[in-house]
Scaffold this motif. Sequence first.
Motif: not given
Length: 99
Positions: A1-29
């Motif tokens: 099932m495909k779902d969509t989630l919208k982040v309520e606060k519009e983020i237009t600037t800031g940092t973007h990082d991706i961290k992968i931990k042991n191929r079991k978890e990915i954190e995206v900012t």
Amino acid sequence: MKDTLKVEKEITTGTHDIKIKNRKEIEVTGVKEIDSFDQEEFLLQTVMGYVIVRGEKLQLKTLNVQEGLVIIHGKIDDFSYMDDTQPESAKSLFSKLFK
């Protein structure tokens, strides 16, 4: 099932990082929106463009709308960026695959 989630606060600037931990978890900012997701694939719109995360048994572990943080848990197989000019074609491709 495909779902969509919208982040309520519009983020237009800031940092973007991706961290992968042991191929079991990915954190995206810097996430602006989760366009679609299921157990095998997440399509995230970030401040740096679209990111596709693929894997097995993927689950949304954390969604922090104030900070634009998404943490996905499962077996992470890969992730890739798409150009900002291609989100509609990406959505079309995903909708065809999962009809």
